[in-house]
Design a protein around this motif. Structure first.
Motif, PDB file in Angstrom:
ATOM      1  N   MET A 164      -7.323   6.930  -5.195  1.00  0.00           N
ATOM      2  CA  MET A 164      -7.945   5.518  -4.969  1.00  0.00           C
ATOM      3  C   MET A 164      -7.028   4.315  -5.540  1.00  0.00           C
ATOM      4  N   LEU A 165      -7.232   4.935  -6.763  1.00  0.00           N
ATOM      5  CA  LEU A 165      -7.055   4.121  -8.569  1.00  0.00           C
ATOM      6  C   LEU A 165      -5.209   3.424  -8.113  1.00  0.00           C
ATOM      7  N   MET A 202       0.794  -1.339  -0.083  1.00  0.00           N
ATOM      8  CA  MET A 202       0.196  -0.278   0.193  1.00  0.00           C
ATOM      9  C   MET A 202       0.714   1.547  -0.289  1.00  0.00           C
ATOM     10  N   ILE A 203       0.812   2.592  -0.439  1.00  0.00           N
ATOM     11  CA  ILE A 203       0.833   3.792  -0.613  1.00  0.00           C
ATOM     12  C   ILE A 203       0.636   4.314   0.583  1.00  0.00           C
ATOM     13  N   ASP A 204       1.971   4.558   1.088  1.00  0.00           N
ATOM     14  CA  ASP A 204       1.480   5.303   2.942  1.00  0.00           C
ATOM     15  C   ASP A 204       0.808   6.953   2.407  1.00  0.00           C
ATOM     16  N   ASP A 205       0.171   7.232   3.398  1.00  0.00           N
ATOM     17  CA  ASP A 205      -0.363   8.500   3.688  1.00  0.00           C
ATOM     18  C   ASP A 205       0.134   9.741   3.364  1.00  0.00           C
ATOM     19  N   ALA A 206       1.824   9.905   3.509  1.00  0.00           N
ATOM     20  CA  ALA A 206       2.216  11.077   3.356  1.00  0.00           C
ATOM     21  C   ALA A 206       3.112  11.310   1.828  1.00  0.00           C
ATOM     22  N   ALA A 207       2.676   9.910   1.138  1.00  0.00           N
ATOM     23  CA  ALA A 207       2.888   9.599  -0.477  1.00  0.00           C
ATOM     24  C   ALA A 207       1.996  10.344  -1.001  1.00  0.00           C
ATOM     25  N   LEU A 208       0.621  10.159  -0.671  1.00  0.00           N
ATOM     26  CA  LEU A 208      -0.801  10.119  -1.156  1.00  0.00           C
ATOM     27  C   LEU A 208      -1.130  11.337  -1.260  1.00  0.00           C
ATOM     28  N   ALA A 209      -0.780  11.635   0.218  1.00  0.00           N
ATOM     29  CA  ALA A 209      -0.909  13.500   0.687  1.00  0.00           C
ATOM     30  C   ALA A 209       0.037  14.475  -0.957  1.00  0.00           C
ATOM     31  N   GLY A 210       1.405  13.970  -0.980  1.00  0.00           N
ATOM     32  CA  GLY A 210       1.646  15.319  -2.604  1.00  0.00           C
ATOM     33  C   GLY A 210       2.184  14.053  -3.532  1.00  0.00           C
ATOM     34  N   LEU A 211       1.523  13.340  -3.690  1.00  0.00           N
ATOM     35  CA  LEU A 211       0.216  12.642  -5.114  1.00  0.00           C
ATOM     36  C   LEU A 211      -0.661  14.355  -5.099  1.00  0.00           C
ATOM     37  N   LYS A 212      -1.729  13.954  -4.410  1.00  0.00           N
ATOM     38  CA  LYS A 212      -2.609  14.732  -4.583  1.00  0.00           C
ATOM     39  C   LYS A 212      -2.310  16.345  -4.430  1.00  0.00           C
ATOM     40  N   THR A 213      -1.533  16.595  -4.077  1.00  0.00           N
ATOM     41  CA  THR A 213      -0.815  18.539  -4.199  1.00  0.00           C
ATOM     42  C   THR A 213      -0.553  18.506  -6.024  1.00  0.00           C
ATOM     43  N   GLN A 214       0.601  17.311  -6.028  1.00  0.00           N
ATOM     44  CA  GLN A 214       0.951  17.157  -7.691  1.00  0.00           C
ATOM     45  C   GLN A 214       0.072  17.391  -8.916  1.00  0.00           C
ATOM     46  N   SER A 268      -1.175  -1.063  -6.084  1.00  0.00           N
ATOM     47  CA  SER A 268      -0.393  -0.717  -5.004  1.00  0.00           C
ATOM     48  C   SER A 268      -0.669  -2.989  -4.616  1.00  0.00           C
ATOM     49  N   GLN A 269      -2.172  -3.047  -4.941  1.00  0.00           N
ATOM     50  CA  GLN A 269      -2.469  -4.309  -3.520  1.00  0.00           C
ATOM     51  C   GLN A 269      -2.196  -5.395  -4.586  1.00  0.00           C
ATOM     52  N   VAL A 270      -1.972  -5.301  -5.958  1.00  0.00           N
ATOM     53  CA  VAL A 270      -1.540  -6.125  -6.918  1.00  0.00           C
ATOM     54  C   VAL A 270       0.370  -6.371  -6.691  1.00  0.00           C
ATOM     55  N   GLU A 271       0.653  -7.501  -6.730  1.00  0.00           N
ATOM     56  CA  GLU A 271       1.282  -7.952  -6.084  1.00  0.00           C
ATOM     57  C   GLU A 271       2.828  -7.981  -7.635  1.00  0.00           C
ATOM     58  N   GLY A 272       3.438  -7.223  -7.394  1.00  0.00           N
ATOM     59  CA  GLY A 272       4.689  -7.025  -7.952  1.00  0.00           C
ATOM     60  C   GLY A 272       4.750  -5.753  -9.557  1.00  0.00           C
ATOM     61  N   VAL A 273       3.600  -5.100  -9.116  1.00  0.00           N
ATOM     62  CA  VAL A 273       2.762  -3.963 -10.218  1.00  0.00           C
ATOM     63  C   VAL A 273       4.740  -2.889  -9.403  1.00  0.00           C
ATOM     64  N   ILE A 274       4.150  -1.773 -10.702  1.00  0.00           N
ATOM     65  CA  ILE A 274       4.995  -0.623 -10.644  1.00  0.00           C
ATOM     66  C   ILE A 274       4.412   0.211 -11.481  1.00  0.00           C
ATOM     67  N   ALA A 275       4.057   1.334 -10.578  1.00  0.00           N
ATOM     68  CA  ALA A 275       3.349   2.399 -11.531  1.00  0.00           C
ATOM     69  C   ALA A 275       4.193   2.929 -11.692  1.00  0.00           C
ATOM     70  N   LEU A 276       3.855   3.486 -13.391  1.00  0.00           N
ATOM     71  CA  LEU A 276       5.014   5.631 -13.506  1.00  0.00           C
ATOM     72  C   LEU A 276       4.598   5.623 -13.520  1.00  0.00           C
ATOM     73  N   LEU A 302      -6.311  -5.838 -14.715  1.00  0.00           N
ATOM     74  CA  LEU A 302      -7.338  -4.834 -14.692  1.00  0.00           C
ATOM     75  C   LEU A 302      -8.174  -5.534 -14.301  1.00  0.00           C
ATOM     76  N   ALA A 303      -8.867  -6.236 -13.275  1.00  0.00           N
ATOM     77  CA  ALA A 303      -9.674  -6.580 -13.130  1.00  0.00           C
ATOM     78  C   ALA A 303      -9.845  -5.906 -12.082  1.00  0.00           C
ATOM     79  N   LEU A 304      -8.801  -5.121 -11.449  1.00  0.00           N
ATOM     80  CA  LEU A 304      -9.349  -4.230 -10.188  1.00  0.00           C
ATOM     81  C   LEU A 304      -9.728  -2.955 -10.683  1.00  0.00           C
ATOM     82  N   LEU A 305      -9.240  -2.163 -11.586  1.00  0.00           N
ATOM     83  CA  LEU A 305      -8.834  -1.192 -12.656  1.00  0.00           C
ATOM     84  C   LEU A 305     -10.192  -0.984 -13.226  1.00  0.00           C
TER      85      LEU A 305
END
Length: 88
Positions: free
Chosen positions: A74-75, A1-13, A80-88, A39-42
């Motif tokens: 949220m997406l 999971m993504i931590d709260d601080a990282a999500l807050a920074g992402l939201k601001t950007q 991040s729940q999917v093992e091994g996924v890398i978000a770019l 694909l099923a999750l998203l």
């Protein structure tokens, strides 16, 4: 999971760079065996993909209509729940 601080920074950007709602592009690198789970999750309406040279991973590009930065975050949390996924 993504931590709260990282999500807050992402939201601001996101809020600084986008006007909502908008078409938002997501890019992920996913192990081949996890592609269907992501694909099923998203549930993207459309996506394109490209296999890695060795065929072990798949690069996925998805464009989805997002109403706000919270929806984007949220997406990313779902992905991040999917093992091994890398978000770019």
């Amino acid at each position: 999971m993504i931590d709260d601080a990282a999500l807050a920074g992402l939201k601001t950007q996101l809020d600084a760079a986008h006007r909502w709602p908008c078409l938002f592009m997501f890019k992920f690198i996913v192990p081949q065996e996890q592609v269907s789970r992501l694909l099923a999750l998203l549930a993207p309406e459309r996506h394109s993909s490209r296999a890695s040279r060795g065929g072990k991973y798949l690069a996925l590009t998805m464009e989805m209509e997002m109403r706000c930065s919270e929806e984007v975050c949220m997406l990313y949390q779902k992905a991040s729940q999917v093992e091994g996924v890398i978000a770019l």
